[in-house]
Design a protein around this motif. Structure first.
Motif, PDB file in Angstrom:
ATOM      1  N   PHE A 219       0.835  -1.212   0.000  1.00 34.97           N
ATOM      2  CA  PHE A 219       0.000   0.000   0.000  1.00 34.97           C
ATOM      3  C   PHE A 219       0.863   1.253   0.000  1.00 34.97           C
ATOM      4  CE2 PHE A 219      -1.798   3.457   2.567  1.00 34.97           C
ATOM      5  CZ  PHE A 219      -2.905   3.786   1.796  1.00 34.97           C
ATOM      6  N   TRP A 220       1.873   1.310   0.859  1.00 35.46           N
ATOM      7  CA  TRP A 220       2.643   2.535   1.059  1.00 35.46           C
ATOM      8  C   TRP A 220       3.550   2.871  -0.121  1.00 35.46           C
ATOM      9  CZ3 TRP A 220       1.936   6.542   3.900  1.00 35.46           C
ATOM     10  CH2 TRP A 220       2.971   7.461   4.106  1.00 35.46           C
ATOM     11  N   TYR A 221       4.117   1.834  -0.753  1.00 37.30           N
ATOM     12  CA  TYR A 221       5.100   2.075  -1.804  1.00 37.30           C
ATOM     13  C   TYR A 221       4.543   1.889  -3.221  1.00 37.30           C
ATOM     14  CZ  TYR A 221       8.559   2.079   1.928  1.00 37.30           C
ATOM     15  OH  TYR A 221       9.278   2.381   3.057  1.00 37.30           O
ATOM     16  N   VAL A 222       3.359   1.277  -3.349  1.00 40.89           N
ATOM     17  CA  VAL A 222       2.781   1.055  -4.672  1.00 40.89           C
ATOM     18  C   VAL A 222       1.458   1.806  -4.834  1.00 40.89           C
ATOM     19  CG1 VAL A 222       1.917  -0.662  -6.303  1.00 40.89           C
ATOM     20  CG2 VAL A 222       3.886  -1.211  -4.849  1.00 40.89           C
ATOM     21  N   THR A 223       0.500   1.499  -3.950  1.00 40.41           N
ATOM     22  CA  THR A 223      -0.842   2.070  -4.110  1.00 40.41           C
ATOM     23  C   THR A 223      -0.880   3.556  -3.792  1.00 40.41           C
ATOM     24  OG1 THR A 223      -1.804  -0.076  -3.536  1.00 40.41           O
ATOM     25  CG2 THR A 223      -3.247   1.848  -3.412  1.00 40.41           C
ATOM     26  N   TRP A 224      -0.321   3.931  -2.641  1.00 37.11           N
ATOM     27  CA  TRP A 224      -0.441   5.320  -2.198  1.00 37.11           C
ATOM     28  C   TRP A 224       0.207   6.328  -3.152  1.00 37.11           C
ATOM     29  CZ3 TRP A 224      -3.360   8.368   0.284  1.00 37.11           C
ATOM     30  CH2 TRP A 224      -2.913   9.617   0.748  1.00 37.11           C
TER      31      TRP A 224
END
Length: 309
Positions: A219-224
């Motif tokens: 989530f933090w490094y791809v989605t966000w």
């Protein structure tokens, strides 16, 4: 160009109107004209009239005279005005953070595959669809000290032993209107962020999972990072709407108790309409413009910076 009966060619020159329509600059001007007229009539002209009104001493039934910045000097020394300034920033900041957090959480849940997904998505929009005044009246009843369903529930759970006057206490009243604003604004964040999530290719998260990335890291490094531009645009619209909020606060508290929950819009209404001091009310409204302008410009610059990355 056309061929005559004798075989000669005749050159048909375009008319002036055709040449202008073929010119992209003239065509753009024609297409933009209706929008420019509407913006001029309903935004530019009222704004100009508001500026002129704020620089006068106009009251109801009295056009007044030109007094320059006297109304703004009076506001500078008005304690209630500064209370409204603080309340507006506090109200906007807190509600935006909660709406972003809850909206993102809901968007992540709704982005999964489960039965009845379409119905749940439609149901989520109900707080945003219901007219503000109607839903706010319902919340006002729920916060009523005598008929409050919230007090009844807390009493049955043994959490309180006496009635809580939610809208009669300054701190509780501010917290109450924040709760209602968050309840109403979360669906907008959730649906908008859900649309952003669906533009992100699932293959990116799958590739990160294969490489051993945990859910939080994915989530933090791809989605966000991919969702950040959409998030900033949604926050921009939310900040503008919340900063100028009127209906919710006016119905819930009217700016009370003792002017403790006044925002820019409610205080401008009280001064300009209720008290009849049109020029001072216009000055309060215009005092909101520099603050909001700085916030919007800062957000737009940050959005451009994010998109360039």
């Amino acid at each position: 160009m056309a061929v005559t009966a004798l075989g000669a060619t005749e050159v048909i020159r375009p008319t002036v109107r055709q040449r202008k329509l073929e010119d992209e600059r003239w065509l753009a001007l024609v297409l933009l004209m209706p929008t420019a007229i509407l913006l001029g009539l309903f935004i530019a002209y009222p704004f100009f009239e508001g500026v002129m009104l704020s620089l006068s001493s106009a009251r109801v039934g009295d056009p007044g005279k030109f007094v320059w910045f006297k109304n703004f000097v009076k506001l500078w020394n008005d304690n209630i005005f500064w209370t409204a300034v603080w309340n507006t920033f506090w109200y906007t900041g807190v509600t935006t953070v909660f709406k972003l957090g809850l909206g993102l959480w809901l968007a992540m849940l709704l982005n999964r595959h489960f039965r009845g997904k379409a119905i749940i998505r439609a149901f989520i929009l109900l707080p945003f669809i219901i007219p503000t005044v109607l839903s706010t009246f319902a919340w006002k009843w729920m916060f009523d000290p005598t008929f409050s369903v919230i007090n009844w529930s807390l009493f049955k759970l043994g959490l309180i032993s006496a009635r809580i006057n939610w809208l009669g206490d300054a701190d509780l009243a501010m917290a109450s209107i924040m709760v209602v604003n968050i309840w109403r604004g979360v669906p907008f964040f959730a649906i908008s962020l859900l649309a952003g999530l669906q533009t992100i290719s699932p293959e990116l998260n799958e590739a990160a999972a294969i490489d051993g990335a945990r859910p939080w890291n994915r989530f933090w490094y791809v989605t966000w990072p991919l969702l950040l531009p959409v998030t900033m645009v949604v926050m921009l619209f939310s900040v503008i709407q919340t900063f100028a909020d009127f209906q919710l606060v006016y119905v819930m508290t009217g700016g009370g108790p003792a002017n403790a929950t006044h925002l820019f819009a409610t205080y401008a209404y009280q001064i300009g309409i209720v008290s009849g001091l049109l020029s001072e009310g216009a000055a309060v409204s215009l005092a909101m413009f520099p603050f909001l302008f700085i916030i919007v410009v800062a957000q737009l610059l940050y959005i451009r910076r994010v998109e360039v990355r």
